[in-house]
Design a protein around this motif. Structure first.
Motif, PDB file in Angstrom:
ATOM      1  N   ALA A 222      74.379  14.944  33.247  1.00  0.00           N
ATOM      2  CA  ALA A 222      75.702  15.060  32.780  1.00  0.00           C
ATOM      3  C   ALA A 222      76.676  14.232  32.085  1.00  0.00           C
ATOM      4  CB  ALA A 222      76.578  15.503  33.861  1.00  0.00           C
ATOM      5  N   LEU A 223      76.500  13.334  32.388  1.00  0.00           N
ATOM      6  CA  LEU A 223      76.870  12.742  32.356  1.00  0.00           C
ATOM      7  C   LEU A 223      76.950  11.424  30.545  1.00  0.00           C
ATOM      8  CD1 LEU A 223      77.941  10.736  34.770  1.00  0.00           C
ATOM      9  CD2 LEU A 223      79.677  11.707  33.811  1.00  0.00           C
ATOM     10  N   SER A 224      75.133  11.434  30.687  1.00  0.00           N
ATOM     11  CA  SER A 224      74.556  10.873  29.137  1.00  0.00           C
ATOM     12  C   SER A 224      74.253  11.668  28.096  1.00  0.00           C
ATOM     13  CB  SER A 224      73.164   9.960  29.541  1.00  0.00           C
ATOM     14  OG  SER A 224      72.518  10.570  29.693  1.00  0.00           O
ATOM     15  N   ALA A 225      74.795  11.753  26.893  1.00  0.00           N
ATOM     16  CA  ALA A 225      74.158  11.976  25.505  1.00  0.00           C
ATOM     17  C   ALA A 225      72.787  12.232  25.889  1.00  0.00           C
ATOM     18  CB  ALA A 225      74.452  10.752  24.605  1.00  0.00           C
ATOM     19  N   ALA A 226      71.465  11.638  25.833  1.00  0.00           N
ATOM     20  CA  ALA A 226      69.853  11.725  26.300  1.00  0.00           C
ATOM     21  C   ALA A 226      69.934  10.541  27.583  1.00  0.00           C
ATOM     22  CB  ALA A 226      69.590  11.571  24.691  1.00  0.00           C
ATOM     23  N   TRP A 227      68.559  11.584  27.756  1.00  0.00           N
ATOM     24  CA  TRP A 227      67.876  10.166  29.004  1.00  0.00           C
ATOM     25  C   TRP A 227      66.472  10.970  28.890  1.00  0.00           C
ATOM     26  CZ3 TRP A 227      65.350  12.414  32.978  1.00  0.00           C
ATOM     27  CH2 TRP A 227      64.864  12.974  33.448  1.00  0.00           C
ATOM     28  N   GLY A 228      65.581   9.685  29.777  1.00  0.00           N
ATOM     29  CA  GLY A 228      64.239   9.936  29.737  1.00  0.00           C
ATOM     30  C   GLY A 228      63.256   8.249  30.207  1.00  0.00           C
ATOM     31  N   THR A 229      62.608   8.896  30.181  1.00  0.00           N
ATOM     32  CA  THR A 229      61.184   7.719  31.322  1.00  0.00           C
ATOM     33  C   THR A 229      60.391   7.548  30.238  1.00  0.00           C
ATOM     34  OG1 THR A 229      59.475   9.590  31.751  1.00  0.00           O
ATOM     35  CG2 THR A 229      61.780   8.857  33.346  1.00  0.00           C
ATOM     36  N   LEU A 230      59.412   6.167  30.530  1.00  0.00           N
ATOM     37  CA  LEU A 230      58.954   5.474  29.589  1.00  0.00           C
ATOM     38  C   LEU A 230      58.165   4.480  30.800  1.00  0.00           C
ATOM     39  CD1 LEU A 230      60.102   3.667  27.135  1.00  0.00           C
ATOM     40  CD2 LEU A 230      58.881   5.517  26.840  1.00  0.00           C
ATOM     41  N   PRO A 231      55.962   4.549  30.702  1.00  0.00           N
ATOM     42  CA  PRO A 231      55.589   4.497  31.313  1.00  0.00           C
ATOM     43  C   PRO A 231      56.050   2.735  31.474  1.00  0.00           C
ATOM     44  CG  PRO A 231      54.389   5.376  30.251  1.00  0.00           C
ATOM     45  CD  PRO A 231      55.270   5.506  29.055  1.00  0.00           C
ATOM     46  N   GLY A 232      54.665   2.238  32.850  1.00  0.00           N
ATOM     47  CA  GLY A 232      55.510   0.573  32.061  1.00  0.00           C
ATOM     48  C   GLY A 232      55.012  -0.281  33.881  1.00  0.00           C
ATOM     49  N   SER A 233      54.219  -1.121  33.770  1.00  0.00           N
ATOM     50  CA  SER A 233      53.419  -1.575  34.043  1.00  0.00           C
ATOM     51  C   SER A 233      53.429  -1.363  36.014  1.00  0.00           C
ATOM     52  CB  SER A 233      54.743  -3.272  34.456  1.00  0.00           C
ATOM     53  OG  SER A 233      55.074  -3.861  34.283  1.00  0.00           O
TER      54      SER A 233
ATOM     55  N   ALA B  87      68.879   6.393  29.422  1.00  0.00           N
ATOM     56  CA  ALA B  87      69.892   6.956  29.604  1.00  0.00           C
ATOM     57  C   ALA B  87      70.657   6.554  27.668  1.00  0.00           C
ATOM     58  CB  ALA B  87      70.890   7.603  30.487  1.00  0.00           C
ATOM     59  N   GLU B  88      71.028   7.179  27.803  1.00  0.00           N
ATOM     60  CA  GLU B  88      71.577   7.103  26.352  1.00  0.00           C
ATOM     61  C   GLU B  88      73.439   7.552  26.386  1.00  0.00           C
ATOM     62  OE1 GLU B  88      70.489   8.544  22.679  1.00  0.00           O
ATOM     63  OE2 GLU B  88      68.389   7.799  23.167  1.00  0.00           O
ATOM     64  N   PHE B  89      74.406   6.577  25.926  1.00  0.00           N
ATOM     65  CA  PHE B  89      75.815   6.516  26.296  1.00  0.00           C
ATOM     66  C   PHE B  89      76.163   6.237  24.889  1.00  0.00           C
ATOM     67  CE2 PHE B  89      74.184   5.494  30.469  1.00  0.00           C
ATOM     68  CZ  PHE B  89      74.613   6.673  31.057  1.00  0.00           C
TER      69      PHE B  89
ATOM     70  N   GLY C  60      69.676  12.640  45.804  1.00  0.00           N
ATOM     71  CA  GLY C  60      69.194  14.189  44.699  1.00  0.00           C
ATOM     72  C   GLY C  60      70.169  14.618  43.670  1.00  0.00           C
ATOM     73  N   ARG C  61      71.031  13.730  43.697  1.00  0.00           N
ATOM     74  CA  ARG C  61      72.093  13.887  42.902  1.00  0.00           C
ATOM     75  C   ARG C  61      71.784  12.947  41.177  1.00  0.00           C
ATOM     76  NH1 ARG C  61      74.688  13.729  47.666  1.00  0.00           N
ATOM     77  NH2 ARG C  61      76.182  15.587  48.330  1.00  0.00           N
ATOM     78  N   GLY C  62      71.341  12.053  41.602  1.00  0.00           N
ATOM     79  CA  GLY C  62      71.027  10.684  40.236  1.00  0.00           C
ATOM     80  C   GLY C  62      70.837  11.628  39.262  1.00  0.00           C
ATOM     81  N   VAL C  63      69.911  12.993  38.885  1.00  0.00           N
ATOM     82  CA  VAL C  63      69.284  13.357  37.673  1.00  0.00           C
ATOM     83  C   VAL C  63      70.413  13.805  37.060  1.00  0.00           C
ATOM     84  CG1 VAL C  63      67.717  14.063  36.565  1.00  0.00           C
ATOM     85  CG2 VAL C  63      66.744  13.223  38.054  1.00  0.00           C
ATOM     86  N   PRO C  64      71.192  14.697  37.830  1.00  0.00           N
ATOM     87  CA  PRO C  64      71.960  16.096  37.689  1.00  0.00           C
ATOM     88  C   PRO C  64      73.205  15.117  37.043  1.00  0.00           C
ATOM     89  CG  PRO C  64      71.345  16.581  39.671  1.00  0.00           C
ATOM     90  CD  PRO C  64      70.556  15.254  39.778  1.00  0.00           C
ATOM     91  N   LEU C  65      73.548  13.884  38.082  1.00  0.00           N
ATOM     92  CA  LEU C  65      75.109  13.023  37.106  1.00  0.00           C
ATOM     93  C   LEU C  65      74.528  12.440  36.085  1.00  0.00           C
ATOM     94  CD1 LEU C  65      75.737  11.407  40.431  1.00  0.00           C
ATOM     95  CD2 LEU C  65      77.035  12.790  39.219  1.00  0.00           C
ATOM     96  N   VAL C  66      72.981  12.185  35.795  1.00  0.00           N
ATOM     97  CA  VAL C  66      72.473  11.088  34.230  1.00  0.00           C
ATOM     98  C   VAL C  66      73.008  12.322  33.703  1.00  0.00           C
ATOM     99  CG1 VAL C  66      70.668   9.735  33.165  1.00  0.00           C
ATOM    100  CG2 VAL C  66      71.153   9.529  35.299  1.00  0.00           C
TER     101      VAL C  66
ATOM    102  N   VAL D  73      62.363  14.732  38.549  1.00  0.00           N
ATOM    103  CA  VAL D  73      63.361  16.128  38.354  1.00  0.00           C
ATOM    104  C   VAL D  73      64.307  16.684  38.892  1.00  0.00           C
ATOM    105  CG1 VAL D  73      60.566  16.532  38.129  1.00  0.00           C
ATOM    106  CG2 VAL D  73      62.484  16.811  40.319  1.00  0.00           C
ATOM    107  N   GLU D  74      65.492  16.988  38.393  1.00  0.00           N
ATOM    108  CA  GLU D  74      65.687  17.794  38.862  1.00  0.00           C
ATOM    109  C   GLU D  74      66.251  18.651  40.052  1.00  0.00           C
ATOM    110  OE1 GLU D  74      70.294  19.494  36.983  1.00  0.00           O
ATOM    111  OE2 GLU D  74      68.550  19.370  35.762  1.00  0.00           O
ATOM    112  N   PRO D  75      66.756  18.357  41.038  1.00  0.00           N
ATOM    113  CA  PRO D  75      66.821  19.403  42.531  1.00  0.00           C
ATOM    114  C   PRO D  75      66.850  20.740  42.195  1.00  0.00           C
ATOM    115  CG  PRO D  75      68.581  17.504  42.213  1.00  0.00           C
ATOM    116  CD  PRO D  75      67.546  17.675  41.212  1.00  0.00           C
TER     117      PRO D  75
END
Length: 217
Positions: free
Chosen positions: A193-204, A211-213, A185-191, A173-175
């Protein structure tokens, strides 16, 4: 979201990607969209898949093509208001995939006109506007490979899709804010800001964050 590398991708996901490349390599035809959607049935385990595009006035998302069971069985409409609260509209406006299970859909069935039976629904934004809508009746819905196949359907050439994974199922989550001395706490805001889109998938037992660039020549 997944990385573009072959490592970590299942045979099913790779076969889907190869099939989509073959379709894309051919000349455009009225059957091309349908053939691509059919991959969602074969490789993603969808019972229904459809593409929606914005209307000329931009007010509606209108059905372009669909495959699978009759859409009336899935309680899927032929159009959705762009300003509405449907999963299709939210994916289109937000630029991020929307994944909903039976409990989510049951809570939203009346207000959002989505499937009210034991369906799993995915709404994924398309690069040029509109969205891909897919419905699964399988127990557990779309697994990780199925989600990868759906994501592959929505992406065109010219995008890099890196991803990282960890053992925590918690969604990032974005802080609300962080000071200059903060060590995290900077990871999500950076992603974001820099990517066209981002998201999560469950796994293992954990999750994969990607993210998509857009690659510029």
């Amino acid at each position: 979201m997944v990385g573009e590398g072959v490592a970590g991708r299942s045979t099913r996901a790779l076969r889907a990607q190869d099939a989509l490349k073959t379709i894309a390599a051919g000349q455009e035809s009225p059957e091309q969209v349908r053939r691509a959607l059919e991959q969602a049935l074969v490789f993603a385990g969808a019972a229904f898949a459809a593409v929606y595009a914005p209307s000329a006035d931009g007010e509606l998302l209108c059905l372009v093509e669909s495959v699978g069971v009759p859409r009336t069985l899935c309680e899927v409409r032929d159009s959705y208001p762009v300003a509405g609260r449907s999963p299709a509209a939210e994916a289109h406006r937000g630029g991020r995939p929307v994944w909903l299970g039976p409990k989510d859909l049951a809570a939203q069935a009346r207000s959002r006109r989505v499937p009210s039976r034991d369906f799993f629904l995915a709404a994924l934004p398309l690069r040029d506007g509109g969205c891909l809508l897919a419905v699964s009746e399988r127990p557990g819905g779309f697994d990780a490979d199925g989600r990868v196949c759906l994501l592959d359907l929505t992406l065109a050439d010219g995008r890099l899709r890196p991803a990282v994974a960890d053992a925590s199922p918690r969604t990032p989550v974005e802080p609300a804010g962080f000071g200059r001395e903060a060590t995290g706490g900077r990871g999500v805001p950076l992603v974001e800001a820099l990517s066209a889109a981002w998201g999560t998938l469950p796994g293992s037992g954990g999750k994969q964050v990607g993210a998509e660039f857009v690659l510029r020549r």
